[in-house]
Scaffold this motif. Structure first.
Motif, short mmCIF file in Angstrom:
data_model
loop_
_atom_site.label_atom_id
_atom_site.label_comp_id
_atom_site.label_asym_id
_atom_site.label_seq_id
_atom_site.Cartn_x
_atom_site.Cartn_y
_atom_site.Cartn_z
N MET A 1 0.84 -1.18 0.00
CA MET A 1 0.00 0.00 0.00
C MET A 1 0.89 1.24 0.00
O MET A 1 2.07 1.17 0.34
CB MET A 1 -0.92 0.04 1.24
N ALA A 2 0.31 2.36 -0.39
CA ALA A 2 1.04 3.63 -0.37
C ALA A 2 0.10 4.72 0.13
O ALA A 2 -1.11 4.67 -0.14
CB ALA A 2 1.56 3.97 -1.76
N THR A 3 0.66 5.70 0.85
CA THR A 3 -0.15 6.84 1.29
C THR A 3 0.48 8.14 0.82
O THR A 3 1.72 8.27 0.80
CB THR A 3 -0.33 6.86 2.82
N ASN A 4 -0.37 9.06 0.44
CA ASN A 4 0.07 10.38 -0.02
C ASN A 4 0.04 11.41 1.10
O ASN A 4 0.15 12.62 0.85
CB ASN A 4 -0.85 10.86 -1.15
N ALA A 5 -0.10 10.97 2.35
CA ALA A 5 -0.33 11.88 3.47
C ALA A 5 0.68 13.02 3.51
O ALA A 5 0.31 14.21 3.63
CB ALA A 5 -0.31 11.10 4.78
N ALA A 6 1.97 12.68 3.43
CA ALA A 6 3.00 13.71 3.55
C ALA A 6 2.93 14.71 2.39
O ALA A 6 3.17 15.91 2.58
CB ALA A 6 4.38 13.07 3.60
N MET A 7 2.57 14.22 1.20
CA MET A 7 2.52 15.09 0.02
C MET A 7 1.38 16.10 0.12
O MET A 7 1.56 17.28 -0.19
CB MET A 7 2.37 14.24 -1.23
N VAL A 8 0.21 15.65 0.55
CA VAL A 8 -0.94 16.56 0.58
C VAL A 8 -0.93 17.48 1.80
O VAL A 8 -1.60 18.52 1.79
CB VAL A 8 -2.27 15.79 0.52
#
Length: 581
Positions: free
Chosen positions: A46-53
């Motif tokens: 899985m991957a999360t975009n949390a840091a990017m957004v």
């Protein structure tokens, strides 16, 4: 169970903890934080975009956020590793037990696995087919019928309260043409030579309608002028054509909740009420339009008309609603029809139109926006053309229909299940080739066969296990020691199963049922790959000789594949195959 939702909840909890510690500002919104399968499976599970957004609103570098977040996520027993990649993406790898838990959840939920509360019971009206009641449904209607019906089922599976609706276009000049065509077949039934003039419907499907009219009236209509028989014949023919259309839809397993007659809008004040509602909002006026694109002022005769100010709701130009003779344009009853939908309390509307209605999208959206004060969204889905082939050649028109290939022609050739699945192997707005030979081909290149074959293989395993005395009910399989499923090929299948609940919600949000067909093909591919590896590696076979416990664990995985395939095919309106013939 939605494992992606569960892991996203862990991400959100970790972000909240970072806020409490002062690592992140306390006023951040997490709505755009997502947890998804990575584009490259080699990067993780899985991957999360949390840091990017969150980087911009928190005025921090994304990698700085990602590194702290990675440390917190690693504390969860299901997350084996959290690795920062690139500018700040976070890739996660999960413990095998997380995927094994998905199998248990699928077996426990059965047919309900993947069902969602996304829709929260919101009422959605899906209007599709809506063909003119002038003849049998053709292949273009077939694609719209399959797409609309699968979309309605998908939304129901995702927690919406769905109404399937057919708009009967029985208020225009085409039904007068139908009446005149039927009258000629009536004359034929009376022993006279029919005069099928240009513009009339020539299909043989009207022959029994003319015969039925003769049985009702004898030859009493022969000497009457058109003005005396037109209305009665029109009503008679429309009813017969709608009976035919219902039969056509039944061939595909399509059942409508509502059939709404355009004719019911005329002479009842309903069109006037809809236009008055727009007038009360200041959106009806008398004016003169600019020349259409491609027309010069010399080719265009400007005239004052009654117009709907559709540009106030996103349209390119304002639209006429009344002709110069005082009669309504074709747009006016459509406004009234959608006003009726809005008045019935639907939370959202979806119209499925043919490719030739592309120019109609903006004006209809503008009308619904105006009528609902922007509260009821309208999504219009266009279905592109279908090209038919047989023996490498374009499939010829149906003699019975006169000018086109009918829905029944297609279904009689390949069956309802194949027709429905193949119609969803392309996105609705992409052209579709339908080759009668290829859709019946038993190969990996035929997605219908490939998915059905996967389900049939699972059924075969279950039958052989039962014959060997192995207990294979879902409760027993769910209680098996699934820790024995540790091979990469087995976990790959479990990972794909875990995507199903997320896929349902993604497809429902975008109104794209073709995503279900694509997913089922990918799941079948992973399953067949595991099956084929078992030919060379006996430890991967679903039935382990003299080892019921291990067999049950492996069969649990296979059975969960069947659970998902059955649910997905159910959305598509396709019956799962228990054996291939």
């Amino acid at each position: 169970m939605n494992l992606f939702t569960d892991i996203r909840a862990v991400v959100i909890e970790s972000l909240a903890a970072m806020q409490a510690e002062g690592t992140l500002p306390g006023d951040l919104e997490f709505d755009n934080v997502a947890v998804e399968p990575p584009r490259d499976a080699g990067h993780g599970d899985m991957a999360t975009n949390a840091a990017m957004v969150l980087a911009k609103p928190s005025q921090m570098k994304p990698r700085d956020i990602a590194e702290v977040l990675a440390g917190k996520l690693s504390a969860d027993a299901r997350i084996v590793s959290a690795e920062v990649a690139g500018p700040g993406f976070l890739n996660l790898r999960l413990d095998a037990s997380a995927w094994q838990g998905v199998i248990k959840a699928a077996l426990a939920a059965g047919a309900g696995f993947g069902r969602s509360t996304l829709g929260q019971g919101k009422r959605v009206n899906v209007e599709y087919v809506s063909a003119n009641p002038t003849g049998p449904l053709h292949v273009g209607h077939t694609r719209g019928a399959v797409f609309g019906d699968a979309l309605a089922s998908l939304l129901d599976f995702a927690g919406y309260d769905v109404t399937r609706e057919y708009y009967i276009n029985d208020g225009g000049a085409q039904v007068d043409t139908l009446a005149r065509s039927v009258y000629e077949r009536y004359r034929e039934a009376c022993g006279l030579e029919p005069e099928i003039a240009e513009g009339l419907y020539p299909g043989d499907y009207l022959v029994p309608v003319g015969q039925a009219l003769k049985e009702m009236h004898g030859d009493s209509l022969l000497d009457k002028p058109e003005a005396e028989w037109l209305e009665e014949v029109r009503d008679f023919a429309t009813v017969r054509m709608m009976d035919l259309i219902r039969e056509d839809l039944a061939q595909l397993g399509v059942t409508m909740d509502v059939f709404f007659s355009e004719k019911s809008l005329y002479g009842t004040g309903r069109i006037e009420a809809a236009i008055e509602a727009l007038r009360d909002k200041g959106l009806i006026y008398r004016g003169t339009l600019e020349p259409p694109k491609g027309k010069t002022p010399e080719d265009w005769e400007p005239r004052e008309q009654t117009l709907f100010r559709s540009t106030a709701h996103g349209d390119d130009v304002d639209r006429p609603i009344m002709k110069s003779d005082g009669s309504w344009t074709y747009f006016a009853p459509d406004i009234a029809y959608h006003f009726d939908k809005v008045s019935r309390g639907f939370d959202a509307l979806i119209d499925v139109f043919g490719a030739d209605h592309g120019g109609y999208v903006k004006r209809m959206k503008a009308a619904v926006s105006a009528l609902s004060d922007g509260k009821v969204p309208l999504d219009i889905k266009l279905t592109q053309l279908v090209k038919l082939y047989k023996n490498g050649e374009p499939f010829k028109m149906s003699k019975r229909a006169g000018t086109f290939v009918t829905l029944r022609d297609v279904v009689e050739q390949v069956g309802s299940d194949v027709t429905r699945f193949h119609m969803l192997t392309r996105k609705n707005d992409a052209p579709l080739d339908f080759d009668f030979d290829k859709v019946l081909e038993q190969s990996k290149d035929n997605p219908v066969f490939y998915v059905q074959y996967a389900h049939a293989r699972v059924c075969s395993v279950l039958r052989k296990a039962a014959e060997a005395g192995i207990v294979v009910d879902d409760a027993t399989l769910g209680a098996a020691d699934l820790a024995q499923l540790g091979h990469d090929a087995e976990l790959a299948v479990a990972r794909k199963i875990a995507e199903w609940p997320r896929l349902v919600e993604t497809a429902a949000r975008s109104n794209e049922p073709h995503r279900v067909a694509f997913f089922l093909y990918d799941l079948a591919s992973d399953f067949h790959s595991l099956w084929n590896r078992g030919n060379d590696q006996p430890e991967l076979r679903f039935l382990q000789e003299d080892d019921a416990a291990t067999s049950q664990a492996k069969i649990a995985l296979a059975r969960s594949v069947a659970v998902v395939i059955s649910a997905g095919l159910g959305i598509l309106g396709v019956t799962p195959a228990e054996e291939m013939r």
